[in-house]
Design an enzyme around this catalytic site. Structure first.
Site, PDB file in Angstrom:
ATOM      1  CD  GLU A  73      -3.541  -0.799   1.926  1.00  0.00           C
ATOM      2  OE1 GLU A  73      -2.824  -0.077   2.904  1.00  0.00           O
ATOM      3  OE2 GLU A  73      -4.236  -1.713   2.111  1.00  0.00           O
ATOM      4  CB  CYS A  80       8.793  13.088   1.918  1.00  0.00           C
ATOM      5  SG  CYS A  80      10.664  13.228   1.826  1.00  0.00           S
ATOM      6  CB  CYS A 123      13.759  14.609   2.956  1.00  0.00           C
ATOM      7  SG  CYS A 123      14.011  13.545   1.610  1.00  0.00           S
ATOM      8  CD  GLU A 179      -3.947  -5.745   2.989  1.00  0.00           C
ATOM      9  OE1 GLU A 179      -4.950  -4.896   3.845  1.00  0.00           O
ATOM     10  OE2 GLU A 179      -2.992  -5.655   3.155  1.00  0.00           O
ATOM     11  CD  GLN A 196      -3.086  -4.795  21.633  1.00  0.00           C
ATOM     12  OE1 GLN A 196      -3.853  -4.118  22.007  1.00  0.00           O
ATOM     13  NE2 GLN A 196      -1.621  -4.601  21.605  1.00  0.00           N
ATOM     14  CG  HIS A 201      -7.873  -5.388  11.262  1.00  0.00           C
ATOM     15  ND1 HIS A 201      -8.524  -6.972  10.832  1.00  0.00           N
ATOM     16  CD2 HIS A 201      -8.048  -4.668  10.939  1.00  0.00           C
ATOM     17  CE1 HIS A 201      -8.547  -6.111   9.954  1.00  0.00           C
ATOM     18  NE2 HIS A 201      -8.268  -4.618   9.439  1.00  0.00           N
TER      19      HIS A 201
END
Ligand code: GAL
Length: 680
Positions: A142, A151, A153, A323, A372, A374
């Site tokens: 994903e 980002c 940077c 998924e 936890q 899920h």
């Protein structure tokens, strides 16, 4: 159709693996995806690999007849890496580096991260590239999840300038393309060009659009690095894919999907439904219309179906759900549990929408760390959860499921969907409720409600098979796009261009031509004025063609026919443009081009589509009550009931009933897999 499961052997004691593998096999699962977050277990210290556990896990799974999909583990760089090379961590818009402790904390352009990526991916591919139990590969996991594409940077700043040099060659060209004479932005050295995030006012839209394109390209290039390594090591029979988030704005899905064998998305219907309405970016309904009377635990079939259709369009090819939710998730606002019927309904719905395989997430609920709460097919305590029982029941339907997925995916109507259009309108919506994705979603929903099948496609797609093509907003106009669409119309197609079409150039400048820019000759009409309409403001409409009522709200454009044959189908009946056109139609060659000058409501969209479907002789499916949706694959049209109640409708003179959380096939109503799930 193959069914699979996401499994994390590293989360469980080795003694448990054979038991799990046996249970997977008994439930009819054939694929198991593993290892996509297990970098630390594969390489506990830099350059020191430990493959024993993975060798054994694959052997155990393979002994049970399962085929393995290996994830490259780059979504979760280990602590030793981020600690020793802190420069690999992405930097947010406030200039803060991401910390270790979750996942996706890396920067896509960072050379040090590329080096480490290459080492782990090569090592993995060398070891398992010809393993008989391995069938395919998932790159990373994903991309962009947790909003991690942008980002700021130093590496990204340098890479952005390189990207700009390649695009514009000279600073003069860049300055002209961006209109930098405005507010004295002119650049006289490449090093002066910043990332567009810290300026006090909103950024220059041309600068910002190029950064968005660059950031998407950086993800695609990062994927390509991994792909090149994989392809050079793995067996030619192995597939390589990636699992995208549905409707994610920051990565061009077409670009990402192009080099892969097929594309996947991760479907979490209840979570997505929770975020479908409301006043935030990405909400598909927004404040437009209230979602339907769905069962709380099934999600919203339009939202899920829209994401399926979007994913199909990325390659115009069947996709996988890598998924698939099976019980409650842990990341939404309410996270409801699900009841029997959900897993089966989602699986069939995905198959009908173009999925060739469904891989469930996850095998067993985890006792530790972030997820936890899920669900899994097994409870935390290893007892079987609802999803497992449903999978067993689904075994009886494997044959018809396989028959469905063997059929091609076709559609009657194409909705043109383009990232540059989306990005440009996200940067300058000009009206707080104007949302490019929402405009598409409204058409998708209206078409589905009318029993018309729909594909979301890029401009470059072959449109000749679609009698009707709709671009809700072809915002960025180019001569090439205009020429393609003109050829489509001349050869007999019907094209509807929506408001705000042709307004911008690819540089994100306003076109220098009368609106709708390069599409003006095609539609034979000129947009002579446009207004953003705040809540409460509306202009009356008088229809001369479609059976359409109501007002123009949100956005309105004043149209004047500018070609001899252009007719006015809807005119403004009051307000500043009384008597001017709001919808025009020009016959062209063997086809017709329409321009719609306001943002239609759902009802208006439906009325318009009924009119267009009639004109294009499109056959519509049965009228369905709210809560039922129909999808067609091959010859099969399936009607799904996403509500809590039995629903009735009439088809071909027969009264049909669909039980809650169930579906029927119109071609086989009353037998086979109709109404087999008990309603609990
Ligand atoms: C997905 C992700 C999985 C897991 C899942 C939980 O977005 O790919 O690793 O976190 O969500 O719903």
């Amino acid at each position: 159709m193959h069914l699979g499961i996401c499994y994390y052997p590293e989360h469980w004691p080795r003694e448990r693996w054979p038991i799990d593998a046996q249970l997977m096999q008994q439930a009819g699962l054939t694929y198991v995806r593993i290892a996509e977050f297990a970098w630390q277990r594969m390489e506990p210290a830099e350059g020191a690999f430990d493959w024993d556990w993975l060798d054994e896990a694959i052997a155990v799974l393979s002994d049970a007849g399962l085929q393995v999909i290996l994830g490259t583990p780059t979504a979760a760089p280990p602590a030793w890496l981020t600690h020793a090379y802190p420069e690999v961590c992405a930097v947010d818009a406030e200039g803060r580096a991401q910390a270790h402790g979750a996942r996706r904390h890396y920067c896509f352009t960072q050379p040090t991260y590329h080096r480490h990526t290459e080492r782990i991916v090569s090592a993995l591919a060398e070891r398992y590239g010809h393993h008989p139990a391995v069938v395919g590969w998932q790159i990373d996991n994903e991309f962009g999840c947790h909003d991690t594409v942008y980002c700021y940077c130093d590496s990204c700043a340098a890479a952005f300038r390189d990207w700009l040099r390649a695009r514009y060659q000279t600073l003069d060209a860049l300055n002209a393309a961006w209109g930098t004479v405005f507010w004295s932005q002119t650049y006289t050295a490449w090093e002066q060009i910043p990332l567009p995030h810290r300026a006090p006012a909103y950024p220059n839209p041309s600068h910002a659009l190029d950064y968005i394109r660059f950031a998407s390209d950086a993800v695609v290039a990062y994927q390509q690095r991994q792909l090149d390594i994989l392809r050079s090591h793995i067996a030619p029979t192995h597939f390589v894919t990636h699992n995208l988030l549905g409707k994610y704005p920051e990565i061009n899905g077409y670009d990402l999907a192009r080099p892969l064998d097929f594309i996947c998305w991760d479907s979490y219907p209840t979570g997505y439904a929770e975020f479908a309405a409301g006043d935030f970016d990405g909400a598909l309904y927004g404040s437009d219309d209230a979602p339907g009377p769905w069962a709380y635990d099934l999600g919203d079939p339009y939202v899920t179906g829209f994401c399926h259709a979007l994913t199909y369009g990325f390659k115009q090819h069947p996709f996988w759900v890598m998924e698939q939710q099976i019980g409650q998730v842990n990341w939404a606002r309410y996270n409801p549990g699900v009841r029997p019927g959900a897993l089966r309904l989602w699986t069939w719905h995905a198959a009908a929408a173009g999925a060739d395989a469904v891989v469930y997430f996850r095998w067993r609920a985890c006792r530790f760390a972030q997820e936890q709460y899920h669900s899994g097919l097994l409870h935390h305590d290893s007892n079987l959860d609802t999803g497992y029982d449903e999978l067993l029941a689904l075994q009886d339907e494997r044959e018809p499921l396989a028959a469905l997925t063997a059929a091609p995916v076709t559609a009657q109507v194409a909705l043109l969907f383009d990232y540059d259009d989306w990005w440009a309108l996200r940067l300058q919506p000009h009206h707080r409720d104007y949302d490019y994705l929402r405009e598409h979603f409204r058409y998708y929903r209206a078409l589905t409600q009318l029993g018309l099948t729909v594909a979301l496609l890029p401009y470059e797609a072959d449109l000749s098979a679609y009698p009707l093509v709709i671009a809700p907003s072809a915002h960025i106009g180019t001569e090439e796009r205009a020429a393609r669409l003109t050829a489509y119309v001349e050869q007999g197609g019907a094209l509807l261009l929506g408001a705000r079409s042709g307004f911008k150039t690819p540089e994100n400048l306003v076109t220098a031509d009368p609106l709708p820019g390069p599409f003006r000759a095609l539609v034979g009409a000129t947009v002579v004025a446009w207004h953003s309409l705040p809540p409460g403001a509306s202009y009356g409409l008088r229809s001369l063609g479609p059976n359409l009522t109501g007002m123009a709200t949100g956005w309105a454009e004043c149209l004047a026919p500018s070609a001899p044959q252009t007719e006015t189908l809807v005119a403004y009946s009051d307000g500043p443009w009384e008597g001017y056109a709001a919808l025009t139609r020009q016959p062209l060659g063997n086809g017709q081009a329409l321009y719609l000058g306001w943002r239609p409501t759902l009802e208006q969209t439906r009325a318009l589509l009924i009119y267009l479907a009639r004109g294009c002789s499109l056959e519509r499916g049965p009228q369905l009550p709210e809560g039922l949706v129909a999808l067609q694959r091959g010859e099969q049209r399936l009607v799904f009931n996403f509500t809590d109640q039995p629903q009735r409708f009439t088809h071909a003179g027969r009264q049909l009933t669909v039980a809650p959380r169930d579906f029927i096939s119109l071609s086989r109503a009353g037998d086979a897999y109709a109404n087999v799930t008990p309603a609990l």
